[in-house]
Design a protein around this motif. Structure first.
Motif, mmCIF file in Angstrom:
data_model
loop_
_atom_site.group_PDB
_atom_site.id
_atom_site.type_symbol
_atom_site.label_atom_id
_atom_site.label_comp_id
_atom_site.label_asym_id
_atom_site.label_seq_id
_atom_site.Cartn_x
_atom_site.Cartn_y
_atom_site.Cartn_z
ATOM 1 N N PHE A 123 -0.019 14.233 -3.346
ATOM 2 C CA PHE A 123 -0.056 12.774 -3.215
ATOM 3 C C PHE A 123 1.352 12.184 -3.246
ATOM 4 N N LEU A 124 2.197 12.740 -4.107
ATOM 5 C CA LEU A 124 3.574 12.249 -4.198
ATOM 6 C C LEU A 124 4.351 12.525 -2.920
ATOM 7 N N SER A 125 4.276 13.760 -2.430
ATOM 8 C CA SER A 125 5.124 14.165 -1.302
ATOM 9 C C SER A 125 4.569 13.728 0.047
ATOM 10 N N VAL A 126 3.252 13.704 0.209
ATOM 11 C CA VAL A 126 2.660 13.396 1.509
ATOM 12 C C VAL A 126 2.360 11.906 1.661
ATOM 13 N N VAL A 127 2.147 11.205 0.545
ATOM 14 C CA VAL A 127 1.719 9.802 0.629
ATOM 15 C C VAL A 127 2.791 8.851 0.097
ATOM 16 N N ILE A 128 3.152 8.984 -1.180
ATOM 17 C CA ILE A 128 4.005 7.991 -1.826
ATOM 18 C C ILE A 128 5.393 7.926 -1.201
ATOM 19 N N VAL A 129 6.058 9.067 -1.089
ATOM 20 C CA VAL A 129 7.432 9.059 -0.572
ATOM 21 C C VAL A 129 7.499 8.535 0.860
ATOM 22 N N PRO A 130 6.664 9.020 1.797
ATOM 23 C CA PRO A 130 6.708 8.425 3.141
ATOM 24 C C PRO A 130 6.304 6.955 3.155
ATOM 25 N N PHE A 131 5.394 6.561 2.265
ATOM 26 C CA PHE A 131 4.948 5.177 2.210
ATOM 27 C C PHE A 131 6.087 4.243 1.821
ATOM 28 N N LEU A 132 6.966 4.696 0.938
ATOM 29 C CA LEU A 132 8.082 3.860 0.511
ATOM 30 C C LEU A 132 9.047 3.560 1.657
ATOM 31 N N LYS A 133 9.170 4.492 2.583
ATOM 32 C CA LYS A 133 10.085 4.321 3.718
ATOM 33 C C LYS A 133 9.385 3.703 4.917
ATOM 34 N N TYR A 134 8.215 4.209 5.232
ATOM 35 C CA TYR A 134 7.469 3.742 6.402
ATOM 36 C C TYR A 134 6.030 3.420 5.992
ATOM 37 N N PRO A 135 5.797 2.262 5.392
ATOM 38 C CA PRO A 135 4.442 1.892 4.963
ATOM 39 C C PRO A 135 3.515 1.678 6.147
ATOM 40 N N ALA A 136 2.231 1.804 5.880
ATOM 41 C CA ALA A 136 1.226 1.648 6.934
ATOM 42 C C ALA A 136 1.191 0.201 7.419
ATOM 43 N N ASN A 137 0.947 0.040 8.708
ATOM 44 C CA ASN A 137 0.854 -1.280 9.313
ATOM 45 C C ASN A 137 -0.471 -1.425 10.047
ATOM 46 N N PRO A 138 -1.068 -2.606 9.992
ATOM 47 C CA PRO A 138 -2.325 -2.844 10.703
ATOM 48 C C PRO A 138 -2.074 -3.095 12.180
ATOM 49 N N PRO A 139 -3.129 -3.233 12.990
ATOM 50 C CA PRO A 139 -2.939 -3.628 14.393
ATOM 51 C C PRO A 139 -2.185 -4.947 14.489
ATOM 52 N N ALA A 140 -1.497 -5.128 15.609
ATOM 53 C CA ALA A 140 -0.661 -6.310 15.884
ATOM 54 C C ALA A 140 0.691 -6.205 15.219
ATOM 55 N N VAL A 141 0.939 -5.156 14.453
ATOM 56 C CA VAL A 141 2.247 -4.944 13.828
ATOM 57 C C VAL A 141 2.841 -3.676 14.430
ATOM 58 N N GLY A 142 3.948 -3.819 15.115
ATOM 59 C CA GLY A 142 4.601 -2.673 15.728
ATOM 60 C C GLY A 142 4.585 -2.758 17.238
ATOM 61 N N ASN A 143 5.651 -2.280 17.823
ATOM 62 C CA ASN A 143 5.786 -2.253 19.272
ATOM 63 C C ASN A 143 5.141 -0.989 19.820
ATOM 64 N N PRO A 144 4.190 -1.089 20.763
ATOM 65 C CA PRO A 144 3.557 0.120 21.313
ATOM 66 C C PRO A 144 4.555 1.084 21.936
ATOM 67 N N ASP A 145 5.676 0.565 22.440
ATOM 68 C CA ASP A 145 6.661 1.430 23.078
ATOM 69 C C ASP A 145 7.385 2.327 22.078
#
Length: 256
Positions: A123-145
């Motif tokens: 949980f620490l290595s696969v979820v928490i650490v990546p989440f701190l740098k690149y948190p999840a975003n819902p639709p409408a957030v982020g460029n498709p390109d």
């Protein structure tokens, strides 16, 4: 024994996926609906602005709407369930393989304690650490390109986190005899944090959240995404630990 543990791991992962699906259905899907509504509103505003500047052309050649390949209802129900169940079963199988390798090699821990420790580390290595740098975003957030580059950066962050945790564990095992268990764990933690800090600073940031997007929806979606992972990894660690006890106890020689 590894094959038996693998099957138990996939079962535990599937159950964890089922519970994670329930959590995501209750807490995550409402935020996705709000994000989709925002995206549709922004698209309508963009089309209205474009049509206003090209009124005559738009009137002569109306633009046909693209057909919806998968309905929103299917995505939020059977689609989400299938994705989470397959993901959970796959993670459970990988978890069982790691458990079979680590059991008996990380101290005198029983099956339940080993499974719980591995679940926490995962949980620490696969979820928490990546989440701190690149948190999840819902639709409408982020460029498709930039979807490909964003996915690659996220996977790189996961790989660095796993490598850093593996290195920290190796450091702790080498230093435990000389400095004791507590001091060795602290030094290993310092090594892990140092590597992750450097990675966080070196890897590029991604900031593609529209200014008009609701901060409350974004926060709730990210917390729901994190909570879903908490449910999955907690269930996986506890349930697999219980299943592994039965397998290992049945394999151990009986005491006269």
């Amino acid at each position: 024994m590894v094959k038996t543990l693998l099957v138990r791991g996939m079962i535990a992962g599937a159950v964890a996926g089922l519970l994670a699906f329930g959590f995501a259905r209750v807490y995550g899907e409402p935020q996705i609906d709000k994000a989709i509504a925002f995206e549709e509103l922004m698209e309508k505003a963009e089309h209205a602005t474009h049509d206003h500047g090209n009124a005559m052309t738009s009137a002569q050649t109306p633009k046909a709407e693209e057909p919806e390949l998968i309905s929103r209802g299917v995505q939020a129900s059977i689609g989400l369930f299938t994705a989470v169940a397959v993901y959970g079963a796959g993670m459970g199988g990988l978890f069982a393989i790691v458990f079979a390798f680590a059991y008996g090699r990380i101290g005198e821990l029983g099956p339940r304690a080993t499974a719980a420790l591995l679940a926490g580390a995962g949980f620490l290595s696969v979820v928490i650490v990546p989440f701190l740098k690149y948190p999840a975003n819902p639709p409408a957030v982020g460029n498709p390109d930039t979807l490909g580059s964003r996915t690659a950066l996220f996977l790189i962050m996961i790989a660095i986190s796993i490598a850093a945790l593996t290195l920290a564990i190796g450091v702790a095992r080498r230093l435990v005899v000389r400095f004791g268990g507590w001091n060795a764990a602290i030094l290993a933690g310092v090594v892990f944090v140092a590597i992750i800090t450097v990675a966080e600073l070196v890897l590029p940031d991604i900031s593609e959240v529209p200014e008009q997007f609701s901060a409350d929806v974004l926060w709730r979606f990210r917390m729901a995404s994190l909570g879903m992972q908490v449910v999955m990894w907690t269930t996986l660690g506890l349930l697999f630990g219980g299943l592994a006890v039965r397998v290992l106890d049945s394999r151990s020689p009986s005491t006269p």
